[in-house]
Scaffold this motif. Sequence first.
Motif, PDB file in Angstrom:
ATOM      1  N   ILE A   1     -37.597  14.816 -37.629  1.00  0.00           N
ATOM      2  CA  ILE A   1     -36.490  15.400 -36.866  1.00  0.00           C
ATOM      3  C   ILE A   1     -35.670  14.279 -36.229  1.00  0.00           C
ATOM      4  O   ILE A   1     -36.216  13.411 -35.542  1.00  0.00           O
ATOM      5  CB  ILE A   1     -37.027  16.337 -35.763  1.00  0.00           C
ATOM      6  N   ASP A   2     -34.361  14.332 -36.482  1.00  0.00           N
ATOM      7  CA  ASP A   2     -33.430  13.296 -36.033  1.00  0.00           C
ATOM      8  C   ASP A   2     -32.812  13.708 -34.699  1.00  0.00           C
ATOM      9  O   ASP A   2     -31.963  14.593 -34.669  1.00  0.00           O
ATOM     10  CB  ASP A   2     -32.340  13.151 -37.105  1.00  0.00           C
ATOM     11  N   SER A   3     -33.228  13.092 -33.602  1.00  0.00           N
ATOM     12  CA  SER A   3     -32.718  13.494 -32.282  1.00  0.00           C
ATOM     13  C   SER A   3     -32.696  12.317 -31.320  1.00  0.00           C
ATOM     14  O   SER A   3     -33.720  11.670 -31.090  1.00  0.00           O
ATOM     15  CB  SER A   3     -33.598  14.608 -31.707  1.00  0.00           C
ATOM     16  N   PHE A   4     -31.532  12.055 -30.769  1.00  0.00           N
ATOM     17  CA  PHE A   4     -31.401  11.013 -29.739  1.00  0.00           C
ATOM     18  C   PHE A   4     -32.172  11.408 -28.485  1.00  0.00           C
ATOM     19  O   PHE A   4     -32.920  10.611 -27.924  1.00  0.00           O
ATOM     20  CB  PHE A   4     -29.913  10.820 -29.414  1.00  0.00           C
ATOM     21  N   ARG A   5     -31.994  12.658 -28.039  1.00  0.00           N
ATOM     22  CA  ARG A   5     -32.644  13.082 -26.792  1.00  0.00           C
ATOM     23  C   ARG A   5     -34.159  12.956 -26.888  1.00  0.00           C
ATOM     24  O   ARG A   5     -34.812  12.447 -25.984  1.00  0.00           O
ATOM     25  CB  ARG A   5     -32.289  14.547 -26.471  1.00  0.00           C
TER      26      ARG A   5
ATOM     27  N   ARG B   1     -36.421  23.280 -32.690  1.00  0.00           N
ATOM     28  CA  ARG B   1     -36.166  22.631 -33.990  1.00  0.00           C
ATOM     29  C   ARG B   1     -37.483  22.203 -34.632  1.00  0.00           C
ATOM     30  O   ARG B   1     -37.630  22.266 -35.859  1.00  0.00           O
ATOM     31  CB  ARG B   1     -35.286  21.384 -33.821  1.00  0.00           C
TER      32      ARG B   1
ATOM     33  N   PRO C   1     -23.111   9.799 -28.878  1.00  0.00           N
ATOM     34  CA  PRO C   1     -23.328   8.674 -27.964  1.00  0.00           C
ATOM     35  C   PRO C   1     -24.167   7.592 -28.627  1.00  0.00           C
ATOM     36  O   PRO C   1     -25.020   7.877 -29.469  1.00  0.00           O
ATOM     37  CB  PRO C   1     -24.098   9.296 -26.794  1.00  0.00           C
TER      38      PRO C   1
ATOM     39  N   ASP D   1     -26.488  15.334 -31.227  1.00  0.00           N
ATOM     40  CA  ASP D   1     -27.758  14.699 -30.855  1.00  0.00           C
ATOM     41  C   ASP D   1     -28.416  14.106 -32.101  1.00  0.00           C
ATOM     42  O   ASP D   1     -28.943  14.845 -32.928  1.00  0.00           O
ATOM     43  CB  ASP D   1     -28.661  15.782 -30.246  1.00  0.00           C
ATOM     44  N   SER D   2     -28.390  12.779 -32.246  1.00  0.00           N
ATOM     45  CA  SER D   2     -28.943  12.159 -33.455  1.00  0.00           C
ATOM     46  C   SER D   2     -29.477  10.767 -33.162  1.00  0.00           C
ATOM     47  O   SER D   2     -28.758   9.909 -32.650  1.00  0.00           O
ATOM     48  CB  SER D   2     -27.856  12.063 -34.535  1.00  0.00           C
ATOM     49  N   PHE D   3     -30.738  10.559 -33.490  1.00  0.00           N
ATOM     50  CA  PHE D   3     -31.344   9.230 -33.351  1.00  0.00           C
ATOM     51  C   PHE D   3     -30.693   8.250 -34.318  1.00  0.00           C
ATOM     52  O   PHE D   3     -30.330   7.136 -33.944  1.00  0.00           O
ATOM     53  CB  PHE D   3     -32.847   9.337 -33.629  1.00  0.00           C
ATOM     54  N   ARG D   4     -30.539   8.672 -35.584  1.00  0.00           N
ATOM     55  CA  ARG D   4     -29.986   7.745 -36.583  1.00  0.00           C
ATOM     56  C   ARG D   4     -28.589   7.276 -36.191  1.00  0.00           C
ATOM     57  O   ARG D   4     -28.274   6.090 -36.273  1.00  0.00           O
ATOM     58  CB  ARG D   4     -29.907   8.434 -37.958  1.00  0.00           C
ATOM     59  N   MET D   5     -27.746   8.220 -35.782  1.00  0.00           N
ATOM     60  CA  MET D   5     -26.365   7.842 -35.476  1.00  0.00           C
ATOM     61  C   MET D   5     -26.240   7.150 -34.125  1.00  0.00           C
ATOM     62  O   MET D   5     -25.277   6.425 -33.884  1.00  0.00           O
ATOM     63  CB  MET D   5     -25.458   9.073 -35.532  1.00  0.00           C
ATOM     64  N   SER D   6     -27.203   7.354 -33.229  1.00  0.00           N
ATOM     65  CA  SER D   6     -27.118   6.695 -31.916  1.00  0.00           C
ATOM     66  C   SER D   6     -27.674   5.279 -31.958  1.00  0.00           C
ATOM     67  O   SER D   6     -27.560   4.537 -30.982  1.00  0.00           O
ATOM     68  CB  SER D   6     -27.872   7.514 -30.862  1.00  0.00           C
TER      69      SER D   6
ATOM     70  N   SER E   1     -35.888  11.164 -29.014  1.00  0.00           N
ATOM     71  CA  SER E   1     -36.372   9.813 -29.348  1.00  0.00           C
ATOM     72  C   SER E   1     -36.290   8.876 -28.147  1.00  0.00           C
ATOM     73  O   SER E   1     -36.785   7.748 -28.205  1.00  0.00           O
ATOM     74  CB  SER E   1     -35.568   9.231 -30.514  1.00  0.00           C
TER      75      SER E   1
ATOM     76  N   HIS F   1     -26.997  11.052 -19.574  1.00  0.00           N
ATOM     77  CA  HIS F   1     -27.180  12.262 -20.393  1.00  0.00           C
ATOM     78  C   HIS F   1     -28.092  13.310 -19.751  1.00  0.00           C
ATOM     79  O   HIS F   1     -28.372  14.330 -20.367  1.00  0.00           O
ATOM     80  CB  HIS F   1     -27.752  11.878 -21.766  1.00  0.00           C
TER      81      HIS F   1
END
Lengths: 215, 215
Positions: free
Chosen positions: A158-162, A103, B115, B159-164, A164, A179
């Motif tokens: 880039i918006d990513s939980f993993r 990405r 999540p 997978d999203s930082f903003r939404m998590s 970040s 996770h």
Amino acid sequence: MYFHALIPFKPVNPKTRLSCILNQEEREAFARAMLEDVIAAVQKSGCSATLLCTHSFKHENALVAVRTEPLNDAINWALGQFHCPALIIMGDIPLVTAGDIQRLIRTEKDMSIVPGRGGGTNIIFLKKPRCFRADYYGASFLDHMRIAEECGFSVEVIDSFRMSTDIDEKEDLVEILIHGKGRRSREYLENSGFSIALDEKGRVGVQRDPHEEAL
Amino acid sequence: MYFHALIPFKPVNPKTRLSCILNQEEREAFARAMLEDVIAAVQKSGCSATLLCTHSFKHENALVAVRTEPLNDAINWALGQFHCPALIIMGDIPLVTAGDIQRLIRTEKDMSIVPGRGGGTNIIFLKKPRCFRADYYGASFLDHMRIAEECGFSVEVIDSFRMSTDIDEKEDLVEILIHGKGRRSREYLENSGFSIALDEKGRVGVQRDPHEEAL
């Protein structure tokens, strides 16, 4: 497109904020396990990995440069060597996947960036690395956005939980256990006796089987 | 595709973990500001909003159902009413955008899920809501994945930082101040005297101008 991934790594006494639950030897092994997860994702995405290490270190699948100066100086030294696009990626984001890195490198902008929690920066991809300078510590995400603007770079965030999710504190281990399926870092934690636990208020944390503790 | 967004909301004495820096009146105003951000994203994405409130509450742009039972029972009651796809979205994730919500509702699976940090669940999108039951509290992400499996649902994890990023603690306010440009919740914090601050170790936190404190 050929490019390098630059991974800062501290092989000796890393992750001191985890000292409450892992002794030095364990923290060194855990940091290496997270590094393996990051290197695996980097290589699967088609990048070569260069480790910027504070101390002597060997790795089968990565180049190693030992640099004793502060982190920013070490990174900026390395960026100056590059004539091709570069990825700067932290070694403590074991949830990252090869698809996640794709990405970043597929961006149409001059630069893509992934913020870390708490104002940090977890990954930067630079098409023209020699023009840029790193400024980690503090609210580095805002600093890097400002430096990109000074360079005249267009930027994609880039918006990513993993990506970040950097692992610094005991509470962060929850994310790996929940996770991190298939990750070396999760295997390390499980083999060391860690598991998910709920406190009296129903909040999720980690606990460690006392039989597995070497403290 | 027409569907409802279900937003649980506690108008009275919410967000008690922020009591160290916001008094009750301020926490109620701040929770409403975050709710406005979430409702704005929901409506821009083409959904209608229904608030599941613990106390009497009025909102110009949303339906309100006052439900005094525990959260899971209230949500499961609501899911039973739906004959069309449903989104369950928390009111404390003000960084969410309409485009983010589109990522969920465009899923090809039966369900998509985001999540939250620490094992939680921040958003669930269900094509067949009547078959599902919510199980918040604790490691709800794992519970919801298990319930989806029991329902025979295919699932996409988004997978999203903003939404998590759910806002519960003082440290979480950093994310709104850094990444929340244009949000009502950021405006509220700034008008209340909050700004980014570095501690002696260079870690990022928030500080409050004492002139703006009503405590």
